[in-house]
Design a protein around this motif. Sequence first.
Motif, PDB file in Angstrom:
ATOM      1  N   GLY A  21       2.439  -3.369  -4.223  1.00  0.00           N
ATOM      2  CA  GLY A  21       1.679  -2.644  -3.209  1.00  0.00           C
ATOM      3  C   GLY A  21       0.814  -3.459  -2.275  1.00  0.00           C
ATOM      4  O   GLY A  21       0.187  -2.887  -1.393  1.00  0.00           O
ATOM      5  N   GLU A  22       0.797  -4.803  -2.400  1.00  0.00           N
ATOM      6  CA  GLU A  22      -0.114  -5.549  -1.521  1.00  0.00           C
ATOM      7  C   GLU A  22       0.288  -5.427  -0.053  1.00  0.00           C
ATOM      8  O   GLU A  22      -0.562  -5.608   0.813  1.00  0.00           O
ATOM      9  N   VAL A  23       1.561  -5.137   0.236  1.00  0.00           N
ATOM     10  CA  VAL A  23       1.951  -4.965   1.653  1.00  0.00           C
ATOM     11  C   VAL A  23       1.983  -3.487   2.069  1.00  0.00           C
ATOM     12  O   VAL A  23       2.336  -3.176   3.199  1.00  0.00           O
ATOM     13  N   PHE A  24       1.620  -2.581   1.167  1.00  0.00           N
ATOM     14  CA  PHE A  24       1.606  -1.161   1.529  1.00  0.00           C
ATOM     15  C   PHE A  24       0.363  -0.851   2.355  1.00  0.00           C
ATOM     16  O   PHE A  24      -0.659  -1.518   2.221  1.00  0.00           O
ATOM     17  N   CYS A  68       3.665   4.655  -1.599  1.00  0.00           N
ATOM     18  CA  CYS A  68       3.696   4.562  -3.069  1.00  0.00           C
ATOM     19  C   CYS A  68       3.716   5.922  -3.751  1.00  0.00           C
ATOM     20  O   CYS A  68       3.665   5.996  -4.976  1.00  0.00           O
ATOM     21  N   GLU A  69       3.825   6.978  -2.980  1.00  0.00           N
ATOM     22  CA  GLU A  69       3.722   8.325  -3.558  1.00  0.00           C
ATOM     23  C   GLU A  69       4.790   8.532  -4.640  1.00  0.00           C
ATOM     24  O   GLU A  69       4.491   8.997  -5.745  1.00  0.00           O
ATOM     25  N   ILE A  94      -1.226  -0.354  -8.996  1.00  0.00           N
ATOM     26  CA  ILE A  94      -1.063  -0.279  -7.542  1.00  0.00           C
ATOM     27  C   ILE A  94      -1.987  -1.318  -6.906  1.00  0.00           C
ATOM     28  O   ILE A  94      -3.172  -1.358  -7.190  1.00  0.00           O
ATOM     29  N   ARG A  95      -1.393  -2.185  -6.056  1.00  0.00           N
ATOM     30  CA  ARG A  95      -2.075  -3.402  -5.598  1.00  0.00           C
ATOM     31  C   ARG A  95      -2.526  -3.361  -4.143  1.00  0.00           C
ATOM     32  O   ARG A  95      -2.703  -4.393  -3.514  1.00  0.00           O
TER      33      ARG A  95
END
Length: 404
Positions: A263-266, A272-273, A284-285
Amino acid sequence: MSRLAEARVIVTCPGRNFVTLKLTTEDGLTGLGDATLNGRELAVAAYLTEHVCPLLIGRDAGAIEDTWRYLYNGAYWRRGPVTMSAIAAVDTALWDIKGKAAEMPVYELLGGRCRAGVTVYGHASGATVDRLLEAVGRYVELGYRAVRVQCGVPGLAAAYGVGRGELFYEPAEGGARPREELWSTAAYLSTVDEVLGAVRERFGPELELLHDAHHRLTPIEAARLGKTVERHRLFWLEDPTPAELQSTLRTIRAHTTTPLAVGEVFNSIWDCEQLIREQLIDFIRMSVAHSGGITHLRRVLHLAELHRVRSGFHGATDLSPVCLAAALHLDLAIPNFGLQEYMHHTPETDAVFPHSYAFRDGMLHPGEEPGLGVILDEDLAARHPYEPALLPVARLADGTMHDW
Ligand code: EZ4
Ligand code: CO
């Protein structure tokens, strides 16, 4: 609350580039927000200066949720790293102001502390296994209870995460074009199990170990890696695949119990749902600075809490001390905290951003200053003008572009 009187963007390069939004109310309260997007800094600065700052003047500084929706829903063009970093900076600065107005640290406004401090992990790396073991040892001596381990790969001149400095890793470099790195998944996969095994053997079962594959594997390669390294009991395996195709995580998940963190680029909850709802990840990052600020990241963590997914907020050096402080306040206040990434900023960066957060016994503590507890020394910032720098790109031996 009083109205916003001024909104200014400050770009500075104390060792690396940072974009900071500074909001000032009519009665003189100030708030800071981080808007740094590594390698694309001026796009966010322009989005803020040209399109967001003029809308903020005269708005109620206390209307955090309404301002978020005004900027997100109101732009019609939603999401994306540039937009969401700009909204994040506004949101973070408004929480900072509200904390100062209430004379409380932001974590109190978020519901109060759920834990004594924020357990962090550091980045140990080495070109060889011996060097890596030395680097892990230094973190253990400093009191860290969790360490990310990255090692050089024989045959590859540069491997992701293997730093030039001691306590930090900085992949962006100056120059008109990005540096090109050679990548080979086969070479990497042939060594990584041995590397993780050597660290586990040397440091025993207590130290939490993490590893970042940095989006480079296919789903089935990632499944094999997760399965192979299960016996080393990683705290998490990070970004095994490019995760924007959320269903790929199902393949990995079906084959391994190694915990997964992405998730670092989300930049929004919609990235991420499905991952959260289907419990395809464990951590979740996302970061405050790239994900719409405290308001939106808190929403993601509330969704995650329903599905037993915990936080592992991104904390690289390309996120400023303002972002790190905001993450720490949120880390303290959410029920489903997992672990916080912490890479030391350079002394030059810390001098431009004096802060109240402090490291003790493997934990960061945000401090009790009202708001976020970070100041921007504008005179010093002005002495470090912007210097263009870019993240590298990766190619396979035959020249094919690969995910960096
Ligand atoms: O490559 O923040 O887990 N941390 C990381 C980082 C990212 C950088 C990119 O700007 O993957 O080192
Ligand atoms: Co990463």
